[in-house]
Design a protein around this motif. Structure first.
Motif, PDB file in Angstrom:
ATOM      1  N   MET A   1      45.736  35.011  47.007  1.00 55.51           N
ATOM      2  CA  MET A   1      45.101  35.894  46.035  1.00 55.51           C
ATOM      3  C   MET A   1      44.579  35.065  44.857  1.00 55.51           C
ATOM      4  O   MET A   1      45.332  34.345  44.220  1.00 55.51           O
ATOM      5  N   LYS A   3      43.303  34.751  41.146  1.00 55.91           N
ATOM      6  CA  LYS A   3      43.402  35.486  39.896  1.00 55.91           C
ATOM      7  C   LYS A   3      42.374  34.950  38.902  1.00 55.91           C
ATOM      8  O   LYS A   3      42.245  33.739  38.724  1.00 55.91           O
ATOM      9  N   GLY A  34      39.744  42.975  48.450  1.00 52.02           N
ATOM     10  CA  GLY A  34      40.849  42.024  48.431  1.00 52.02           C
ATOM     11  C   GLY A  34      40.443  40.613  48.060  1.00 52.02           C
ATOM     12  O   GLY A  34      39.281  40.297  47.837  1.00 52.02           O
ATOM     13  N   LYS A  37      42.167  39.200  42.001  1.00 47.16           N
ATOM     14  CA  LYS A  37      42.763  40.106  41.030  1.00 47.16           C
ATOM     15  C   LYS A  37      42.267  39.703  39.645  1.00 47.16           C
ATOM     16  O   LYS A  37      42.293  38.527  39.290  1.00 47.16           O
TER      17      LYS A  37
END
Length: 350
Positions: A1, A3, A34, A37
């Motif tokens: 992920m 960020k 997805g 973030k």
């Protein structure tokens, strides 16, 4: 992920309307696709802050903004409350200068469904690379004497380093597009700076023999933006010339309200900043009719900058589909509100 932390400054006027809605779009995009973030650090800097504190941002504002990966700015200015030279130099230009954001990049293109004021826009798709740190907007100069003897001196500063950086970026960008770079000059009228600009452009162009390179005087180039914008791919220009050309580019798209921009830091020491071209538009503030697309397209440029080109393409495609359906704010001939346009874009993303 992955960020990404954003320093969010809604700023003034319609910035306070379109920025929160654009963050909503980014959150939906991240949730549905997805891989990323977003973390938001919100700052209330702007003209209202100035009226309370006497400065456009906190004394340690630059340090606080610098802790984020990028700055996401809405709009700056409220001439009825704070003079423009104070608001701009105290926030927007201060960020550009102290974060060494030496390039300003602004695209302009035709969108199906959006009526251009040109009778035949011919599907133009261009991008202006503007040297953003010196040139005609140098702070070097001053005033002497008073009354009828008063003299104002404004010096233009052009360095080989910054000029070469802008020109190199333009040629690299052209390699990913249609392979053409046009230099905006005025060497027939500006005796020292523009021949220097031309020399640097010609020197850099030799490293890119596969790219079509040309120079055009700014007055003729501005006219040609109106009569034949389809001729251009990448344009590289000084601070003042780039500023003027990009406003023309926004106008021939149909509205300055849909035009985005990126202020890029090239040395990796500071964050870049992403802001729409439009101002704070006090005449329509609070009416719910502000065009959110300039801020949302700016978010697409932010995604591209952080290596999320696929998400950026999804976002811009959603905007295109919404335009095709005729869902637009009044500035481009529609009847939809700001929130209705944003809701439609989110639905397209889904």
């Amino acid at each position: 992920m992955k960020k990404i932390s954003l320093a969010v400054i809604p700023g003034d006027g319609i910035g306070q309307e379109v920025v929160p809605l654009s963050l909503k779009v980014l959150d939906h995009l991240a949730a549905l696709h997805g891989g990323v973030k977003f973390e938001y650090n919100h700052f209330d800097y702007g003209c209202d802050y100035y009226l309370k504190h006497g400065n456009m941002m906190a004394e340690d504002g630059i340090d606080r903004l610098g802790q984020s990966d990028s700055v996401f700015l809405g709009a700056v200015g409220d001439a009825g409350k704070v003079p423009d030279h104070i608001s701009l130099w105290g926030l927007l230009i201060k960020i550009r200068r102290e974060f060494q954001q030496e390039l300003n990049v602004r695209p302009a293109r035709v969108f199906e469904g959006v009526k251009s004021p040109l009778s035949n826009p011919k599907d133009f798709d261009l991008i202006v690379v503007r040297e953003n740190s010196e040139g005609e907007y140098s702070e070097v100069g001053g005033r002497i004497f008073q009354e009828e003897n008063e003299i104002a001196i404004q010096n233009s500063i052009f360095s080989r380093r910054a000029t070469s950086q802008a020109v190199n970026y333009a040629f690299e960008l052209a390699k990913t597009r249609r392979g053409s770079v046009t230099s905006a000059t005025k060497s027939n009228g500006i005796f020292h700076a523009m021949p220097f600009w031309d020399e640097v452009f010609n020197d850099v162009s030799k490293k890119y023999p596969e790219t079509l390179a040309s120079s055009q005087h700014i007055d003729a180039l501005a006219a040609s933006f109106v009569t034949h914008p389809e001729r251009y791919d990448v344009i590289v220009a000084s601070n003042l010339f780039g500023d003027i050309l990009t406003d023309i580019g926004a106008a021939i798209m149909g509205s300055i309200g849909i035009a985005p921009s990126a202020n890029l830091n090239m040395n990796g020491k500071h964050p870049s900043m992403f802001e729409p071209v439009h101002g704070s538009a006090p005449d329509i503030t609070g009416k719910g009719t502000a065009n959110p697309v300039g801020q949302i397209w700016t978010a697409k440029m932010l995604l591209d900058h952080h290596g999320l080109e696929e998400l950026g393409d999804v976002l811009l495609n959603a905007v295109e589909q919404v335009f095709k359906k005729g869902i637009m704010t009044p500035d481009i001939g529609g009847t939809s509100s700001t929130e209705e346009v944003v809701s439609a874009i989110i639905s397209e993303i889904k």
